[in-house]
Motif scaffolding. Structure first.
Motif, PDB file in Angstrom:
ATOM      1  N   ALA A 208      45.928  30.383  32.710  1.00  0.00           N
ATOM      2  CA  ALA A 208      47.052  29.855  33.496  1.00  0.00           C
ATOM      3  C   ALA A 208      47.660  30.943  34.375  1.00  0.00           C
ATOM      4  N   ILE A 209      47.759  32.154  33.828  1.00  0.00           N
ATOM      5  CA  ILE A 209      48.327  33.264  34.603  1.00  0.00           C
ATOM      6  C   ILE A 209      47.437  33.595  35.793  1.00  0.00           C
ATOM      7  N   LEU A 210      46.113  33.640  35.571  1.00  0.00           N
ATOM      8  CA  LEU A 210      45.189  33.947  36.661  1.00  0.00           C
ATOM      9  C   LEU A 210      45.180  32.848  37.722  1.00  0.00           C
ATOM     10  N   THR A 211      45.334  31.611  37.311  1.00  0.00           N
ATOM     11  CA  THR A 211      45.423  30.509  38.276  1.00  0.00           C
ATOM     12  C   THR A 211      46.641  30.681  39.175  1.00  0.00           C
ATOM     13  N   GLU A 212      47.757  31.075  38.563  1.00  0.00           N
ATOM     14  CA  GLU A 212      48.979  31.307  39.336  1.00  0.00           C
ATOM     15  C   GLU A 212      48.806  32.483  40.297  1.00  0.00           C
ATOM     16  N   VAL A 213      48.143  33.550  39.824  1.00  0.00           N
ATOM     17  CA  VAL A 213      47.917  34.718  40.682  1.00  0.00           C
ATOM     18  C   VAL A 213      47.026  34.349  41.865  1.00  0.00           C
ATOM     19  N   ARG A 214      45.979  33.577  41.620  1.00  0.00           N
ATOM     20  CA  ARG A 214      45.063  33.197  42.709  1.00  0.00           C
ATOM     21  C   ARG A 214      45.738  32.309  43.738  1.00  0.00           C
ATOM     22  N   SER A 215      46.666  31.469  43.300  1.00  0.00           N
ATOM     23  CA  SER A 215      47.386  30.628  44.265  1.00  0.00           C
ATOM     24  C   SER A 215      48.339  31.466  45.117  1.00  0.00           C
ATOM     25  N   LYS A 216      48.840  32.546  44.555  1.00  0.00           N
ATOM     26  CA  LYS A 216      49.753  33.424  45.291  1.00  0.00           C
ATOM     27  C   LYS A 216      48.988  34.380  46.195  1.00  0.00           C
ATOM     28  N   TRP A 217      47.810  34.810  45.739  1.00  0.00           N
ATOM     29  CA  TRP A 217      46.977  35.756  46.500  1.00  0.00           C
ATOM     30  C   TRP A 217      45.581  35.153  46.642  1.00  0.00           C
ATOM     31  N   PRO A 218      45.385  34.234  47.586  1.00  0.00           N
ATOM     32  CA  PRO A 218      44.092  33.527  47.723  1.00  0.00           C
ATOM     33  C   PRO A 218      42.899  34.458  47.944  1.00  0.00           C
ATOM     34  N   ARG A 219      43.132  35.621  48.556  1.00  0.00           N
ATOM     35  CA  ARG A 219      42.024  36.544  48.823  1.00  0.00           C
ATOM     36  C   ARG A 219      41.402  37.089  47.539  1.00  0.00           C
ATOM     37  N   LEU A 220      42.135  37.008  46.434  1.00  0.00           N
ATOM     38  CA  LEU A 220      41.625  37.536  45.170  1.00  0.00           C
ATOM     39  C   LEU A 220      40.830  36.503  44.375  1.00  0.00           C
ATOM     40  N   ALA A 221      40.789  35.260  44.858  1.00  0.00           N
ATOM     41  CA  ALA A 221      40.199  34.177  44.075  1.00  0.00           C
ATOM     42  C   ALA A 221      38.752  34.442  43.706  1.00  0.00           C
ATOM     43  N   ALA A 222      37.987  35.032  44.631  1.00  0.00           N
ATOM     44  CA  ALA A 222      36.557  35.232  44.380  1.00  0.00           C
ATOM     45  C   ALA A 222      36.293  36.398  43.431  1.00  0.00           C
ATOM     46  N   SER A 223      37.158  37.403  43.469  1.00  0.00           N
ATOM     47  CA  SER A 223      36.900  38.638  42.705  1.00  0.00           C
ATOM     48  C   SER A 223      37.621  38.692  41.367  1.00  0.00           C
ATOM     49  N   TYR A 224      38.779  38.018  41.264  1.00  0.00           N
ATOM     50  CA  TYR A 224      39.588  38.097  40.060  1.00  0.00           C
ATOM     51  C   TYR A 224      39.660  36.725  39.426  1.00  0.00           C
ATOM     52  N   ALA A 225      38.716  36.431  38.555  1.00  0.00           N
ATOM     53  CA  ALA A 225      38.661  35.114  37.904  1.00  0.00           C
ATOM     54  C   ALA A 225      38.374  35.294  36.422  1.00  0.00           C
ATOM     55  N   TYR A 226      38.842  34.363  35.635  1.00  0.00           N
ATOM     56  CA  TYR A 226      38.607  34.398  34.196  1.00  0.00           C
ATOM     57  C   TYR A 226      37.218  33.869  33.881  1.00  0.00           C
ATOM     58  N   PRO A 227      36.336  34.673  33.277  1.00  0.00           N
ATOM     59  CA  PRO A 227      34.960  34.225  33.041  1.00  0.00           C
ATOM     60  C   PRO A 227      34.830  33.192  31.943  1.00  0.00           C
ATOM     61  N   GLY A 228      35.896  33.001  31.155  1.00  0.00           N
ATOM     62  CA  GLY A 228      35.864  31.989  30.101  1.00  0.00           C
ATOM     63  C   GLY A 228      35.348  32.519  28.784  1.00  0.00           C
TER      64      GLY A 228
END
Length: 228
Positions: A208-228
Motif C-alpha cells: 500500500a505504501i509503494l502504491t501511494e509513492v508511485r502515484s505521487k512519483w509516477p517516474r518511479l513506477a517502473a523501477s520501484y515496485a514490490y516484487p511480491g
C-alpha cells in the motif's frame, strides 16, 4: 474676498483632498500586499527543528528516501565545514534530514565521516539511521530475500547489529564475532515493538505504501515496485 485669494483657497482644498486619496490608496495597497505575501508564506525551519538523520550509501537509496517524505522543506544554507548535501522534509510529524555518501565512495569510514558532519550541523538530531539495500541471505532459519525489509533487533546473544569486520570466519564457514556494537536507542527499540504489534494486527503495509509513492512519483513506477 478677492478672486485671486478665492482661487488659492480652492487650489489648497483640492491639493489636500488629493493627498488624502493618495494616502488612502497607499494604505489599501500595503494591506493587499500583506494579504498576498501572507497567503504565499511557507513555514520556515531551522536546523534545530530536525530530530531524525537519514543516511544512504547509494543515490538510488536516497531517491527512495526522498519519495517516502510526506512533505518537502526548503533547503537551508550550508555550513562551511559541512560538505554533505541534504534534503529536508517530514514523515509522520518527524522532521527528517537526508544525506548520501559521496558518489563512488563507500565503507564504514566514509559513513562515519558523513554521520559526524551531520551531527555537527544539526545539534537537535536524536536518531541517526543508516538505511539502504542489503544482499539476500537465503537460509532455512531466516529466508531473507531481496526486497525484504530487515530491521535490527537485539537478542540475548546479539546487540542487534553485527559489523562485518568485527568478526572472523571459522573453518566451517561460520562468523565468529570478536566484538560487538552498542544496542540501538531505546526509543527505536520501542518503535520496533510498536511496528511488530501493528504488523500482527494489520499485516504488511509495504504494498500500500509503494502504491501511494508511485502515484505521487509516477517516474518511479517502473523501477520501484514490490516484487511480491
Amino acid at each position: 474676498m478677492s478672486a485671486e485669494r478665492r482661487d488659492r483657497d480652492v487650489d489648497s482644498v483640492l491639493e489636500s483632498s488629493k493627498r488624502r486619496k493618495l494616502r488612502t490608496g497607499s494604505k489599501h495597497a500595503t494591506s493587499n500586499a500583506i494579504e498576498l505575501s501572507t497567503a504565499g508564506v511557507q513555514k520556515l525551519y531551522s536546523r534545530d527543528d530536525y530530530t531524525v538523520g537519514w543516511i544512504c550509501a547509494l543515490a538510488l537509496e536516497m531517491t527512495a528516501a526522498k519519495a517516502m517524505l510526506e512533505e518537502l522543506h526548503p533547503d537551508l544554507e550550508s555550513q562551511v565545514y559541512d560538505s554533505n548535501a541534504y534534503t529536508y522534509g517530514s514523515i509522520s510529524g518527524h522532521n527528517v534530514v537526508i544525506t548520501c555518501l559521496p558518489s563512488g565512495v563507500y565503507g564504514t569510514t566514509s559513513a562515519a565521516t558523513v554521520a559526524t558532519k551531520m551531527l555537527s550541523s544539526f545539534d537537535a538530531i536524536q536518531i541517526r539511521m543508516m538505511i539502504g539495500i542489503g544482499g539476500g541471505v537465503p537460509s532455512l532459519d531466516a529466508d531473507i530475500r531481496l526486497a525484504d525489509v530487515v530491521v535490527s533487533n537485539p537478542t540475548p546473544n546479539c546487540t542487534a547489529v553485527v559489523q562485518y569486520d568485527h568478526g572472523k570466519t571459522t573453518k566451517d564457514g561460520r562468523l565468529q564475532r570478536t566484538s560487538s556494537l552498542n544496542k540501538p536507542p531505546q526509543l527505536l527499540r520501542s518503535a520496533v515493538s510498536n511496528l511488530r504489534s501493528d504488523h500482527d494486527l494489520m499485516g504488511s503495509q509495504i504494498s500500500a505504501i509503494l502504491t501511494e509513492v508511485r502515484s505521487k512519483w509516477p517516474r518511479l513506477a517502473a523501477s520501484y515496485a514490490y516484487p511480491g
